[in-house]
Design a protein around this motif. Sequence first.
Motif, PDB file in Angstrom:
ATOM      1  N   ILE A  10       2.510  77.632 -60.080  1.00  0.00           N
ATOM      2  CA  ILE A  10       1.911  77.882 -61.980  1.00  0.00           C
ATOM      3  C   ILE A  10       2.758  77.312 -62.466  1.00  0.00           C
ATOM      4  O   ILE A  10       3.644  78.004 -62.487  1.00  0.00           O
ATOM      5  CB  ILE A  10       1.899  80.049 -61.428  1.00  0.00           C
ATOM      6  CG1 ILE A  10       0.291  80.488 -60.914  1.00  0.00           C
ATOM      7  CG2 ILE A  10       1.500  80.194 -63.319  1.00  0.00           C
ATOM      8  CD1 ILE A  10       0.383  81.650 -60.413  1.00  0.00           C
ATOM      9  N   CYS A  15      -2.748  73.210 -67.578  1.00  0.00           N
ATOM     10  CA  CYS A  15      -3.813  74.140 -67.115  1.00  0.00           C
ATOM     11  C   CYS A  15      -3.758  75.153 -67.890  1.00  0.00           C
ATOM     12  O   CYS A  15      -4.687  76.555 -67.156  1.00  0.00           O
ATOM     13  CB  CYS A  15      -3.802  73.733 -65.733  1.00  0.00           C
ATOM     14  SG  CYS A  15      -4.332  72.298 -65.351  1.00  0.00           S
ATOM     15  N   ARG A  18      -2.849  78.962 -65.621  1.00  0.00           N
ATOM     16  CA  ARG A  18      -4.164  79.550 -64.856  1.00  0.00           C
ATOM     17  C   ARG A  18      -3.663  78.323 -62.894  1.00  0.00           C
ATOM     18  O   ARG A  18      -2.177  77.357 -63.635  1.00  0.00           O
ATOM     19  CB  ARG A  18      -5.391  78.407 -64.898  1.00  0.00           C
ATOM     20  CG  ARG A  18      -6.356  79.051 -65.699  1.00  0.00           C
ATOM     21  CD  ARG A  18      -7.567  78.962 -66.112  1.00  0.00           C
ATOM     22  NE  ARG A  18      -7.692  79.106 -67.054  1.00  0.00           N
ATOM     23  CZ  ARG A  18      -7.735  79.080 -69.028  1.00  0.00           C
ATOM     24  NH1 ARG A  18      -6.682  78.051 -68.854  1.00  0.00           N
ATOM     25  NH2 ARG A  18      -8.807  79.248 -69.164  1.00  0.00           N
ATOM     26  N   ARG A  27      -7.068  73.010 -60.703  1.00  0.00           N
ATOM     27  CA  ARG A  27      -7.021  74.764 -60.325  1.00  0.00           C
ATOM     28  C   ARG A  27      -7.676  74.999 -59.247  1.00  0.00           C
ATOM     29  O   ARG A  27      -9.114  74.932 -59.020  1.00  0.00           O
ATOM     30  CB  ARG A  27      -7.811  75.283 -61.712  1.00  0.00           C
ATOM     31  CG  ARG A  27      -7.256  74.848 -63.004  1.00  0.00           C
ATOM     32  CD  ARG A  27      -8.012  75.097 -63.917  1.00  0.00           C
ATOM     33  NE  ARG A  27      -9.457  74.470 -63.951  1.00  0.00           N
ATOM     34  CZ  ARG A  27     -10.304  74.876 -65.466  1.00  0.00           C
ATOM     35  NH1 ARG A  27      -9.928  75.635 -66.138  1.00  0.00           N
ATOM     36  NH2 ARG A  27     -11.681  74.164 -64.524  1.00  0.00           N
ATOM     37  N   SER A  29      -9.211  78.152 -59.324  1.00  0.00           N
ATOM     38  CA  SER A  29     -10.989  78.582 -59.676  1.00  0.00           C
ATOM     39  C   SER A  29     -12.084  77.149 -60.305  1.00  0.00           C
ATOM     40  O   SER A  29     -13.035  77.368 -59.039  1.00  0.00           O
ATOM     41  CB  SER A  29     -10.885  78.661 -61.268  1.00  0.00           C
ATOM     42  OG  SER A  29     -10.271  78.056 -62.301  1.00  0.00           O
TER      43      SER A  29
END
Length: 74
Positions: A10, A15, A18, A27, A29
Amino acid sequence: MSELLKRITINPKQCGGRPCIRGMRIRVSDVLDLFAAGLNAEQILAEMPDLEAKDLQAALLYASCKLNHPVLVV
């Protein structure tokens, strides 16, 4: 800390802060979205050749850890 979780980084300057995979602009995600879209691990690795199988495991473990907390009803 699990060795796998060390793959999740992180950085507030990357990003939008994120969680990413090994400092890359991929990421957690992004990986989860591909799994949710129905791709399997082999397909994700073919789509994103910079990733390793352990990165996919790390993304799933990170998500599991983030969701595994008590919910307080106020």
